[in-house]
Each structure stands twice: as structure tokens, then as C-alpha cells.
Scaffold this motif. Structure first.
Motif, PDB file in Angstrom:
ATOM      1  N   ASN A  60      31.569  -2.221 -62.262  1.00  0.00           N
ATOM      2  CA  ASN A  60      31.925  -0.710 -61.280  1.00  0.00           C
ATOM      3  C   ASN A  60      32.705  -0.018 -61.045  1.00  0.00           C
ATOM      4  O   ASN A  60      32.639   0.976 -60.885  1.00  0.00           O
ATOM      5  CB  ASN A  60      30.202  -0.241 -61.268  1.00  0.00           C
ATOM      6  N   LYS A  61      33.656  -1.007 -60.240  1.00  0.00           N
ATOM      7  CA  LYS A  61      34.106  -0.491 -59.510  1.00  0.00           C
ATOM      8  C   LYS A  61      35.742   0.421 -60.173  1.00  0.00           C
ATOM      9  O   LYS A  61      35.912  -0.798 -60.742  1.00  0.00           O
ATOM     10  CB  LYS A  61      34.673  -1.431 -58.261  1.00  0.00           C
ATOM     11  N   ASN A  62      36.344   1.014 -59.724  1.00  0.00           N
ATOM     12  CA  ASN A  62      37.363   1.364 -60.396  1.00  0.00           C
ATOM     13  C   ASN A  62      38.921   1.321 -59.718  1.00  0.00           C
ATOM     14  O   ASN A  62      38.907   1.246 -58.366  1.00  0.00           O
ATOM     15  CB  ASN A  62      37.859   2.697 -60.502  1.00  0.00           C
ATOM     16  N   LEU A  63      39.516   0.191 -60.012  1.00  0.00           N
ATOM     17  CA  LEU A  63      40.206  -0.173 -58.486  1.00  0.00           C
ATOM     18  C   LEU A  63      42.264   0.111 -59.689  1.00  0.00           C
ATOM     19  O   LEU A  63      42.265   0.406 -60.413  1.00  0.00           O
ATOM     20  CB  LEU A  63      40.853  -1.818 -59.090  1.00  0.00           C
ATOM     21  N   HIS A  64      42.957   0.710 -57.931  1.00  0.00           N
ATOM     22  CA  HIS A  64      44.474   0.954 -58.242  1.00  0.00           C
ATOM     23  C   HIS A  64      45.318   0.303 -57.920  1.00  0.00           C
ATOM     24  O   HIS A  64      45.252   0.392 -56.650  1.00  0.00           O
ATOM     25  CB  HIS A  64      44.343   2.751 -58.272  1.00  0.00           C
ATOM     26  N   THR A  65      46.317   0.139 -58.245  1.00  0.00           N
ATOM     27  CA  THR A  65      47.829  -0.489 -57.820  1.00  0.00           C
ATOM     28  C   THR A  65      48.163   1.090 -56.777  1.00  0.00           C
ATOM     29  O   THR A  65      48.154   1.728 -57.185  1.00  0.00           O
ATOM     30  CB  THR A  65      48.169  -0.814 -59.046  1.00  0.00           C
ATOM     31  N   ILE A  66      49.698   0.703 -55.691  1.00  0.00           N
ATOM     32  CA  ILE A  66      49.986   1.620 -55.430  1.00  0.00           C
ATOM     33  C   ILE A  66      51.580   1.691 -56.587  1.00  0.00           C
ATOM     34  O   ILE A  66      51.654   2.821 -57.102  1.00  0.00           O
ATOM     35  CB  ILE A  66      50.348   1.203 -54.375  1.00  0.00           C
ATOM     36  N   MET A  67      51.921  -0.046 -56.999  1.00  0.00           N
ATOM     37  CA  MET A  67      53.210   0.517 -57.331  1.00  0.00           C
ATOM     38  C   MET A  67      52.529   0.316 -58.770  1.00  0.00           C
ATOM     39  O   MET A  67      51.602  -0.481 -59.197  1.00  0.00           O
ATOM     40  CB  MET A  67      53.835  -0.767 -56.764  1.00  0.00           C
ATOM     41  N   ASP A  68      53.576   0.824 -59.789  1.00  0.00           N
ATOM     42  CA  ASP A  68      53.051  -0.059 -61.155  1.00  0.00           C
ATOM     43  C   ASP A  68      52.925  -1.685 -61.286  1.00  0.00           C
ATOM     44  O   ASP A  68      52.573  -1.634 -61.882  1.00  0.00           O
ATOM     45  CB  ASP A  68      54.743   0.167 -61.990  1.00  0.00           C
ATOM     46  N   VAL A  69      54.234  -2.298 -60.405  1.00  0.00           N
ATOM     47  CA  VAL A  69      53.477  -3.807 -60.847  1.00  0.00           C
ATOM     48  C   VAL A  69      53.774  -3.867 -59.232  1.00  0.00           C
ATOM     49  O   VAL A  69      54.241  -4.270 -58.614  1.00  0.00           O
ATOM     50  CB  VAL A  69      54.907  -4.207 -61.770  1.00  0.00           C
ATOM     51  N   GLN A  70      52.162  -5.015 -59.133  1.00  0.00           N
ATOM     52  CA  GLN A  70      52.099  -5.850 -58.184  1.00  0.00           C
ATOM     53  C   GLN A  70      51.564  -7.301 -58.450  1.00  0.00           C
ATOM     54  O   GLN A  70      50.730  -7.276 -58.452  1.00  0.00           O
ATOM     55  CB  GLN A  70      51.103  -5.002 -57.509  1.00  0.00           C
ATOM     56  N   VAL A  71      52.628  -7.943 -58.683  1.00  0.00           N
ATOM     57  CA  VAL A  71      52.708  -9.395 -59.027  1.00  0.00           C
ATOM     58  C   VAL A  71      53.756 -10.065 -58.032  1.00  0.00           C
ATOM     59  O   VAL A  71      53.722  -9.971 -57.349  1.00  0.00           O
ATOM     60  CB  VAL A  71      52.649  -9.853 -60.651  1.00  0.00           C
ATOM     61  N   CYS A  72      52.783 -11.735 -58.147  1.00  0.00           N
ATOM     62  CA  CYS A  72      53.426 -12.582 -57.589  1.00  0.00           C
ATOM     63  C   CYS A  72      54.349 -13.387 -58.543  1.00  0.00           C
ATOM     64  O   CYS A  72      53.209 -13.987 -59.131  1.00  0.00           O
ATOM     65  CB  CYS A  72      52.420 -13.491 -56.400  1.00  0.00           C
ATOM     66  N   PRO A  73      55.170 -13.151 -58.478  1.00  0.00           N
ATOM     67  CA  PRO A  73      55.853 -14.045 -59.667  1.00  0.00           C
ATOM     68  C   PRO A  73      55.751 -15.367 -59.514  1.00  0.00           C
ATOM     69  O   PRO A  73      56.172 -16.042 -60.862  1.00  0.00           O
ATOM     70  CB  PRO A  73      57.146 -13.547 -59.863  1.00  0.00           C
ATOM     71  N   ASN A  74      55.505 -16.462 -58.251  1.00  0.00           N
ATOM     72  CA  ASN A  74      55.691 -16.925 -58.570  1.00  0.00           C
ATOM     73  C   ASN A  74      54.623 -17.795 -58.624  1.00  0.00           C
ATOM     74  O   ASN A  74      54.300 -18.816 -59.597  1.00  0.00           O
ATOM     75  CB  ASN A  74      56.195 -17.836 -56.715  1.00  0.00           C
TER      76      ASN A  74
END
Ligand code: 13P
Ligand code: SF4
Length: 301
Positions: free
Chosen positions: A245-259
Motif C-alpha cells: 500500500n505504500k506509494n514510492l516515487h523516484t527523484i530522477m526519471d531513471v534510477q537504474v544501475c545499468p550494470n
């Protein structure tokens, strides 16, 4: 047979376990025997009875597992999944600091190569760095290679002289205060939880700073509904499972580790089937790098 069935069958046949970091894709996390932050995974790796460890993570994690288990096979699903920060310190820089200070401890973030670990006094992860630096007898600390985690430790342990080099995680230092303020304006009630690899201004703006597992625990246990998360969005999978039930928001549009993203189910099937991408390290390296890793496991208890 689909990939998940193949993995289950191969794991039994080969007496293998799969360790996965929270930053890998959710479908990979789901088939893992153990999921966790870097410290938890290093601890599991030091205790397993399995013959093979498949490390769904990046190179330094597989190397640490191998150093802790020189007689086991450690297999990396993608041989090129590497953490750029692990290479952001040189042996020369360490030697120069050792010459300059008699009373110096070289504290090496686990996000570093096995070659560098040989020159360290102790390893740390983001979940135990403060505790370990506090416990060291030396006053002068050369904290490598993450200047941001080092800066966080410096402010939490003011009695030590914590010096850093210029390493950083490109994924976390990418996160900007402008973007954070924008998201905060949109969700003013949201709590902000970030990883200490973020820049100081982001860490200072946060309600909570901690390792990936600490962030997960914080979100799951905190009353609020909305959370702004300053780390790779792979942690969302566990939070969604434990607190849907929690709403999670990233700060940047993309927050992934490509590796971390390079790890896939197909590649896990492949290494299990063919014993490929085995971590091979020089024996001398392994012996020297074992001591700072063991010291971390002891001091973090
Ligand atoms: P944790 O030790 O918090 O899991 O972090 C690992 C990492 O690579 C962060 O970018
Ligand atoms: Fe390295 Fe950053 Fe990826 Fe963590 S998120 S593995 S520090 S590049």
C-alpha cells in the motif's frame, strides 16, 4: 521448460545457490535463494555449504564471495557487470597516504576491486561503515573509493580525521537537489529515504539515510504513505512485496544501475548449465584481500 524451472532443476543438480542484490531486476530477485544488501550477501557467501555460488550482482560482489570461498565456484551471470566506482582509486594513492600518515587506517568500501582490497586494513559496506570506523584504533582514516559515503561517515564520526579520494557512484551522484525539491513539492507529505552514496545536499535533505536493506526496512516500518527514494529503484520490488500500500516515487526519471540490469534469467541458466564466467583470482591476491573482509565481518557483529 521455462527459465525458472530450468534454474530450479540446475540448482539442485549442481548444488548451487543464487545470491541477488536488491538492484537486479525483480524477476531475478524472485528466483534467488538470498536477496539483500552488500553486507548481508557477503555474510551469506561466507557461510554457505553449496558448491557453487551464482552471484546476481556486479563484479566486486562476486570477487568478495570468491575471496571468502576460495574452494568454491563463483559464477557471474554477466562477466561485464561491473561497478565503475570500484575502479576509482589507485594503489599509488593508497601508498602515498600510508607514507604521509603513521597512524592511518585504510578503510575500503566493499565496492572496490580485489586488487585494491589487498592494500586495505578493513572493508566496510554502507550498513556498517560508521560502526567500523568508530571501532578502529587509528585517528586518521583514508576512506576509499566513495567520497560521498566517506563524507557521511566523516560527519557521523567527528572524532576521526576521515579523508577521502574522488570516487563516486555515477548513479547516485546523478540525483539532484532541484529534482528532489520538485518531487517534494508534488508530494509534500512524503518521507525522503536515500542511500549514503548520494551527494551531501541530498543526504542533508533526507528523513532517512541508509543501505538498501535499511531503506527497505524504514519504508516498510514508517507510518507515512508516500516515500521519495534516493537509490536504484530495484529496492521497490521488496517494498511492494512487504508493504503493497505504500506509494514510492523516484527523484530522477531513471534510477537504474545499468550494470545490475545486465543480469537476466537466461544468463543465469547459461552459467549454471555450462559453469561459465567463473570468478578466477590470483591466490596471493585472495589471501591478502581476505583479511580486510574478515575484519569487516568480525567488527560488524
Ligand atoms: P548496499 O550495500 O546498500 O546494498 O549498496 C550497494 C551498492 O552498490 C549501492 O550502490
Ligand atoms: Fe556501483 Fe552505483 Fe551500481 Fe552500486 S549503483 S553497483 S555503486 S554503479
Amino acid at each position: 521448460m521455462d527459465n525458472i524451472e530450468k534454474i530450479k532443476k540446475l540448482k539442485e543438480e549442481k548444488n548451487a545457490i543464487i545470491l541477488a542484490h536488491y538492484y537486479v531486476d525483480e524477476e531475478v530477485q524472485k528466483i534467488a535463494d538470498y536477496i539483500g544488501d552488500s553486507f548481508y550477501l557477503a555474510k551469506v557467501a561466507s557461510q554457505t555449504e553449496a558448491d557453487r555460488i551464482v552471484f546476481a550482482g556486479v563484479e566486486f560482489m562476486g570477487e568478495s564471495a570468491k575471496i571468502l570461498n576460495p574452494n568454491k565456484k563463483v559464477l557471474m551471470p554477466d562477466a561485464f557487470a561491473d561497478c565503475p566506482m570500484a575502479h576509482m582509486i589507485t594503489i599509488k594513492e593508497i601508498k602515498e597516504m600510508r607514507e604521509k600518515y603513521d597512524d592511518l587506517a585504510v578503510v575500503c568500501y566493499i565496492n572496490s576491486t580485489a586488487e585494491i582490497k589487498q592494500y586495505a586494513d578493513v572493508c566496510v559496506t554502507s550498513s556498517n561503515a560508521i560502526k567500523i570506523v568508530k571501532a578502529l584504533p587509528q585517528k586518521n582514516i583514508f576512506f576509499i573509493p566513495d567520497q560521498n559515503l566517506g563524507d557521511f561517515v566523516r560527519r557521523q564520526v567527528p572524532e576521526k580525521n576521515v579523508m577521502t579520494n574522488y570516487g563516486h557512484c555515477p548513479r547516485h551522484t546523478n540525483i539532484t537537489l532541484d529534482k528532489l525539491n520538485e518531487v517534494k513539492q508534488k508530494y509534500p507529505e512524503a518521507k525522503i529515504a536515500v542511500h549514503p552514496e548520494c551527494k551531501r545536499e541530498i543526504v542533508e535533505a533526507a528523513d532517512f539515510v541508509g543501505s538498501t536493506s535499511a531503506i527497505i526496512d524504514y519504508v516498510v516500518q514508517t507510518e507515512a504513505k508516500d516515500f521519495i527514494i534516493g537509490t536504484v529503484d530495484g529496492v521497490f520490488a521488496k517494498i511492494k512485496e512487504l508493504a503493497p500500500n505504500k506509494n514510492l516515487h523516484t527523484i530522477m526519471d531513471v534510477q537504474v544501475c545499468p550494470n545490475m540490469k545486465k543480469v537476466t534469467l537466461e544468463k543465469i541458466v547459461d552459467v549454471l548449465e555450462n559453469d561459465t564466467n567463473e570468478v578466477i583470482l590470483n591466490d596471493d591476491f585472495m589471501q591478502k584481500a581476505l583479511s580486510p573482509l574478515k575484519k569487516m565481518l568480525e567488527l560488524a557483529k
